[in-house]
Design a protein around this motif. Structure first.
Motif, PDB file in Angstrom:
ATOM      1  N   LYS A  76       1.600   0.428   4.355  1.00 27.89           N
ATOM      2  CA  LYS A  76       1.994   1.406   3.353  1.00 27.89           C
ATOM      3  C   LYS A  76       1.463   2.794   3.721  1.00 27.89           C
ATOM      4  O   LYS A  76       0.283   2.939   4.006  1.00 27.89           O
ATOM      5  N   LYS A  91       5.525  -1.107   5.892  1.00 31.85           N
ATOM      6  CA  LYS A  91       4.328  -1.830   6.298  1.00 31.85           C
ATOM      7  C   LYS A  91       3.824  -1.252   7.623  1.00 31.85           C
ATOM      8  O   LYS A  91       4.584  -1.208   8.584  1.00 31.85           O
ATOM      9  N   SER A  95       9.571   4.417  -2.158  1.00 33.91           N
ATOM     10  CA  SER A  95       8.191   4.040  -2.464  1.00 33.91           C
ATOM     11  C   SER A  95       7.428   3.632  -1.214  1.00 33.91           C
ATOM     12  O   SER A  95       8.008   3.128  -0.241  1.00 33.91           O
ATOM     13  N   ALA A  96       6.127   3.815  -1.253  1.00 30.64           N
ATOM     14  CA  ALA A  96       5.258   3.373  -0.150  1.00 30.64           C
ATOM     15  C   ALA A  96       5.364   1.870   0.061  1.00 30.64           C
ATOM     16  O   ALA A  96       5.133   1.371   1.174  1.00 30.64           O
ATOM     17  N   ASN A  97       5.740   1.138  -0.992  1.00 25.88           N
ATOM     18  CA  ASN A  97       5.865  -0.321  -0.888  1.00 25.88           C
ATOM     19  C   ASN A  97       7.018  -0.753   0.014  1.00 25.88           C
ATOM     20  O   ASN A  97       7.126  -1.928   0.357  1.00 25.88           O
ATOM     21  N   SER A  98       7.879   0.188   0.395  1.00 31.34           N
ATOM     22  CA  SER A  98       9.024  -0.131   1.261  1.00 31.34           C
ATOM     23  C   SER A  98       8.631  -0.174   2.733  1.00 31.34           C
ATOM     24  O   SER A  98       9.480  -0.447   3.582  1.00 31.34           O
ATOM     25  N   ASN A 139       4.767   3.493  10.262  1.00 30.02           N
ATOM     26  CA  ASN A 139       4.943   2.808   8.989  1.00 30.02           C
ATOM     27  C   ASN A 139       6.337   2.210   9.030  1.00 30.02           C
ATOM     28  O   ASN A 139       7.325   2.923   8.882  1.00 30.02           O
ATOM     29  N   THR A 196       4.663   9.194  -0.956  1.00 29.17           N
ATOM     30  CA  THR A 196       6.040   8.789  -1.253  1.00 29.17           C
ATOM     31  C   THR A 196       6.957   9.466  -0.250  1.00 29.17           C
ATOM     32  O   THR A 196       6.707  10.592   0.181  1.00 29.17           O
ATOM     33  N   ASP A 242      12.278  -2.670   3.610  1.00 29.55           N
ATOM     34  CA  ASP A 242      13.031  -2.801   2.367  1.00 29.55           C
ATOM     35  C   ASP A 242      14.542  -2.799   2.658  1.00 29.55           C
ATOM     36  O   ASP A 242      15.097  -1.791   3.106  1.00 29.55           O
TER      37      ASP A 242
END
Length: 267
Positions: free
Chosen positions: A172, A170, A165-168, A13, A176, A17
């Motif tokens: 995802k 790729k 956050s998982a959004n940080s 992952n 957390t 970010d």
């Protein structure tokens, strides 16, 4: 350059970010004279920020198929060395006066951290990305202590810097994450002659952490109720307490009494 697809088997992952990246860099207190070991450089997102700030970087990457990407991206940098291998097995004795920065795959995170904490040539600090729940367990204090917190805090002072956050990442992750800073002690805070035996004792004693301590060690160590009570009494620890309430020194005293009883065959 061919398209790269992340591999589940490596728990990939990739951090994307910049705010989190700068938090890592700042937490590591990097200086131009620093020697940094980065574990899991991936596509080099964090690596680039590190090599531009320090004297030397050794990046350890388990996935050799990233070689083309990393070689192309860093061909103009002469302060970066990339080692392809598993950080759980790589020789770390070669590193001197170094820091560790790592976006660790969750399946291998704890064995990797433990290797560095137990090494003779410990890093001066570690900044690592962990699963949130693992990080919270690692930093927990008496009252909510865990097997992980005791076994970690013997060797270092861990602190959660921030949650991520998982959004940080790729792709995802499904969880957390947490950014954790560990400051290793050059000498463990207790002197354990037989670490394997101590941690086996700890593991068995933590088998039922929310039960009364007498029941935890009686069941975990397979000893009589009277023996459990006597060991606790000689350790000056109330038998109605729970495993999660003991601090490191209390566990050490309890272990020493267990060793005495075991050697005397009084169990």
């Amino acid at each position: 350059m061919s398209t790269f697809y992340s591999k589940k088997k490596f728990g990939q992952n990739f951090l994307k970010d910049y705010k989190v990246l700068m938090n890592i860099i700042n937490s590591a207190e990097l200086k131009s004279s620093d020697y940094v070991v980065e574990i899991g450089p991936g596509k080099g997102f964090l690596t680039k920020a590190i090599v531009e700030k320090v004297k030397k970087v050794v990046a350890i990457e388990v996935d050799s198929s990233l070689n083309e990407i990393l070689t192309s991206k860093f061909q103009s940098y002469n302060n970066l060395e990339i080692i392809y291998g598993d950080a759980r097995n790589i020789q770390i004795e070669i590193f001197e006066k170094y820091k560790v920065l790592a976006n660790l795959p969750y399946y291998a995170a704890l064995p990797i951290i433990r290797r560095f904490l137990l090494a003779k040539n410990k890093p001066s600090l570690m900044v690592v990305m962990l699963q949130k729940e693992v990080a919270q367990s690692m930093v927990s204090k008496p009252g909510s202590s865990s097997l992980l917190s005791i076994s970690t805090q013997i060797y270092c002072n861990p602190k959660i810097i921030s949650y991520v956050s998982a959004n940080s990442f790729k792709p995802k992750p499904k969880v957390t994450s947490a950014l954790v800073k560990l400051i290793p002690y050059q000498i463990p805070i207790i002197n354990i002659e037989n670490e394997e035996d101590f941690f086996e004792f700890l593991k068995k004693s933590f088998s039922t952490p929310r039960k009364q301590l007498k029941n935890s060690i009686e069941n975990g160590l397979k000893i009589s109720s009277n023996s459990a009570l006597e060991i606790l009494a000689k350790s000056n620890i109330l038998h109605t307490r729970r495993a999660q309430t003991l601090d490191i020194n209390e566990w050490y005293l309890l272990y020493k009494q267990w060793c005495v009883f075991r050697e005397q065959g009084d169990l």
